[in-house]
Design a protein around this motif. Structure first.
Motif, PDB file in Angstrom:
ATOM      1  N   GLN A  87      -0.868  13.420  -4.805  1.00 20.54           N
ATOM      2  CA  GLN A  87       0.219  14.276  -4.343  1.00 20.54           C
ATOM      3  C   GLN A  87      -0.017  14.711  -2.894  1.00 20.54           C
ATOM      4  O   GLN A  87       0.917  14.734  -2.092  1.00 20.54           O
ATOM      5  N   ASP A  88      -1.258  15.040  -2.560  1.00 23.86           N
ATOM      6  CA  ASP A  88      -1.587  15.378  -1.166  1.00 23.86           C
ATOM      7  C   ASP A  88      -1.144  14.256  -0.228  1.00 23.86           C
ATOM      8  O   ASP A  88      -0.525  14.503   0.804  1.00 23.86           O
ATOM      9  N   GLU A  89      -1.481  13.042  -0.590  1.00 29.30           N
ATOM     10  CA  GLU A  89      -1.138  11.892   0.259  1.00 29.30           C
ATOM     11  C   GLU A  89       0.373  11.678   0.319  1.00 29.30           C
ATOM     12  O   GLU A  89       0.927  11.420   1.390  1.00 29.30           O
ATOM     13  N   GLU A  90       1.026  11.784  -0.820  1.00 30.67           N
ATOM     14  CA  GLU A  90       2.474  11.549  -0.877  1.00 30.67           C
ATOM     15  C   GLU A  90       3.255  12.612  -0.097  1.00 30.67           C
ATOM     16  O   GLU A  90       4.313  12.326   0.450  1.00 30.67           O
ATOM     17  N   LEU A  91       2.731  13.828  -0.038  1.00 37.71           N
ATOM     18  CA  LEU A  91       3.431  14.909   0.653  1.00 37.71           C
ATOM     19  C   LEU A  91       3.059  15.034   2.126  1.00 37.71           C
ATOM     20  O   LEU A  91       3.900  15.418   2.945  1.00 37.71           O
ATOM     21  N   ARG A 111       2.720  -0.235   0.622  1.00 40.12           N
ATOM     22  CA  ARG A 111       1.792  -0.793  -0.370  1.00 40.12           C
ATOM     23  C   ARG A 111       0.989   0.308  -1.067  1.00 40.12           C
ATOM     24  O   ARG A 111       0.798   0.292  -2.282  1.00 40.12           O
ATOM     25  N   LEU A 112       0.533   1.296  -0.301  1.00 39.68           N
ATOM     26  CA  LEU A 112      -0.234   2.398  -0.888  1.00 39.68           C
ATOM     27  C   LEU A 112       0.621   3.201  -1.868  1.00 39.68           C
ATOM     28  O   LEU A 112       0.128   3.638  -2.915  1.00 39.68           O
ATOM     29  N   GLN A 113       1.886   3.374  -1.554  1.00 36.79           N
ATOM     30  CA  GLN A 113       2.787   4.069  -2.485  1.00 36.79           C
ATOM     31  C   GLN A 113       2.957   3.263  -3.776  1.00 36.79           C
ATOM     32  O   GLN A 113       2.963   3.831  -4.871  1.00 36.79           O
ATOM     33  N   ARG A 114       3.088   1.956  -3.636  1.00 34.90           N
ATOM     34  CA  ARG A 114       3.171   1.107  -4.840  1.00 34.90           C
ATOM     35  C   ARG A 114       1.877   1.198  -5.635  1.00 34.90           C
ATOM     36  O   ARG A 114       1.898   1.214  -6.873  1.00 34.90           O
ATOM     37  N   ASP A 115       0.740   1.260  -4.925  1.00 35.33           N
ATOM     38  CA  ASP A 115      -0.549   1.435  -5.613  1.00 35.33           C
ATOM     39  C   ASP A 115      -0.541   2.701  -6.462  1.00 35.33           C
ATOM     40  O   ASP A 115      -1.028   2.697  -7.585  1.00 35.33           O
ATOM     41  N   HIS A 116      -0.039   3.788  -5.907  1.00 38.24           N
ATOM     42  CA  HIS A 116      -0.027   5.044  -6.670  1.00 38.24           C
ATOM     43  C   HIS A 116       0.767   4.903  -7.962  1.00 38.24           C
ATOM     44  O   HIS A 116       0.341   5.395  -9.008  1.00 38.24           O
ATOM     45  N   GLU A 163      -6.796   3.430   2.959  1.00 38.96           N
ATOM     46  CA  GLU A 163      -6.479   4.802   3.356  1.00 38.96           C
ATOM     47  C   GLU A 163      -7.460   5.317   4.397  1.00 38.96           C
ATOM     48  O   GLU A 163      -7.052   5.882   5.416  1.00 38.96           O
ATOM     49  N   GLU A 164      -8.745   5.122   4.139  1.00 39.08           N
ATOM     50  CA  GLU A 164      -9.749   5.652   5.064  1.00 39.08           C
ATOM     51  C   GLU A 164      -9.837   4.845   6.360  1.00 39.08           C
ATOM     52  O   GLU A 164     -10.127   5.394   7.418  1.00 39.08           O
ATOM     53  N   GLY A 165      -9.597   3.544   6.262  1.00 35.81           N
ATOM     54  CA  GLY A 165      -9.714   2.696   7.444  1.00 35.81           C
ATOM     55  C   GLY A 165      -8.503   2.705   8.344  1.00 35.81           C
ATOM     56  O   GLY A 165      -8.626   2.521   9.566  1.00 35.81           O
ATOM     57  N   VAL A 166      -7.307   2.934   7.772  1.00 34.25           N
ATOM     58  CA  VAL A 166      -6.084   2.839   8.569  1.00 34.25           C
ATOM     59  C   VAL A 166      -5.199   4.083   8.431  1.00 34.25           C
ATOM     60  O   VAL A 166      -4.848   4.723   9.420  1.00 34.25           O
ATOM     61  N   ALA A 167      -4.808   4.425   7.212  1.00 32.27           N
ATOM     62  CA  ALA A 167      -3.794   5.464   7.013  1.00 32.27           C
ATOM     63  C   ALA A 167      -4.255   6.843   7.501  1.00 32.27           C
ATOM     64  O   ALA A 167      -3.531   7.512   8.244  1.00 32.27           O
ATOM     65  N   TYR A 168      -5.431   7.285   7.082  1.00 35.57           N
ATOM     66  CA  TYR A 168      -5.887   8.615   7.481  1.00 35.57           C
ATOM     67  C   TYR A 168      -6.080   8.731   8.991  1.00 35.57           C
ATOM     68  O   TYR A 168      -5.610   9.696   9.602  1.00 35.57           O
ATOM     69  N   PRO A 169      -6.766   7.769   9.631  1.00 39.34           N
ATOM     70  CA  PRO A 169      -6.911   7.895  11.090  1.00 39.34           C
ATOM     71  C   PRO A 169      -5.558   7.900  11.816  1.00 39.34           C
ATOM     72  O   PRO A 169      -5.369   8.667  12.769  1.00 39.34           O
ATOM     73  N   ALA A 170      -4.623   7.078  11.362  1.00 38.72           N
ATOM     74  CA  ALA A 170      -3.306   7.047  12.006  1.00 38.72           C
ATOM     75  C   ALA A 170      -2.589   8.378  11.828  1.00 38.72           C
ATOM     76  O   ALA A 170      -2.000   8.914  12.779  1.00 38.72           O
TER      77      ALA A 170
END
Length: 195
Positions: A87-91, A111-116, A163-170
């Motif tokens: 939920q943290d990530e989705e929001l 893709r990450l949303q589909r993963d969830h 998430e850690e390699g791309v999404a969070y840093p971006a």
């Protein structure tokens, strides 16, 4: 459990001092929301490690009280903490990236949303085998349980790396400090914690 296993007293829920599993880490607080998200990933990986040791224990020694306690710990983490993390990530992470990131990052977020969604379905199947272990007459995991547990555990590796390699840093580069503070406060509030 066996020597390589974590005894029930040192399992996931025992390591988390708050009332919900997997929400605190000594060096990370909600004032650092991306560090907290990564700390959640560490707890996911530790809980998946416990799940692996539980499976090995059940194969070698059968279902006993240690196995039942480990199953409870895994169930508790993935029933309570993991959905809040998603939920943290989705929001807070995914909407920002979908609105402002590069096309490549937006594709990754999709893709990450589909993963969830898939992880939720995977967990529903995986938890059935763990829940069955709590029955006093349980003898172990069925082949279907084993396949569901494999699917559930394997999906997390690539997901966490992306998430850690791309999404969070971006996302961290796009969020101003005031928004980071608000994100951390909302994450804490969802868990009944104070920042």
């Amino acid at each position: 459990m066996a020597q390589a296993s974590v005894p029930a007293s040192a399992s996931v829920s025992a390591a988390a001092p708050r009332h919900l599993p997997g929400f605190s880490a000594p060096a990370v607080g909600f004032e650092q929301p991306f560090a907290m998200l990564e700390a959640c990933h560490e707890r996911v990986q530790r809980t998946l490690g416990l799940l692996g040791r539980l499976r090995e224990h059940v194969r070698k020694q059968g279902v006993d009280n240690d196995a039942r306690q480990a199953a409870r710990d895994v169930l508790r983490y993935f029933d309570i903490a993991a959905p809040l993390h998603h939920q943290d990530e989705e929001l807070h992470v995914f909407p920002l990236l979908l609105a402002q990131a590069t096309p490549e990052v937006r594709a990754l977020v999709t893709r990450l949303q589909r993963d969830h969604v898939a992880m939720t379905a995977d967990w529903a199947a995986a938890r059935a085998g763990l829940q069955a272990l709590l029955d006093e007459s349980a003898t172990g995991f069925t082949p279907q349980d084993e396949a569901a547990l494999d699917r559930f555990a394997m999906r997390y590796d690539a997901h966490i790396a992306a998430e850690e390699g791309v999404a969070y840093p971006a996302a961290a580069t796009l969020l101003p400090p005031a928004s980071l503070a608000a994100m951390g406060q909302e994450m804490a509030a969802r868990r009944g914690a104070t920042n």
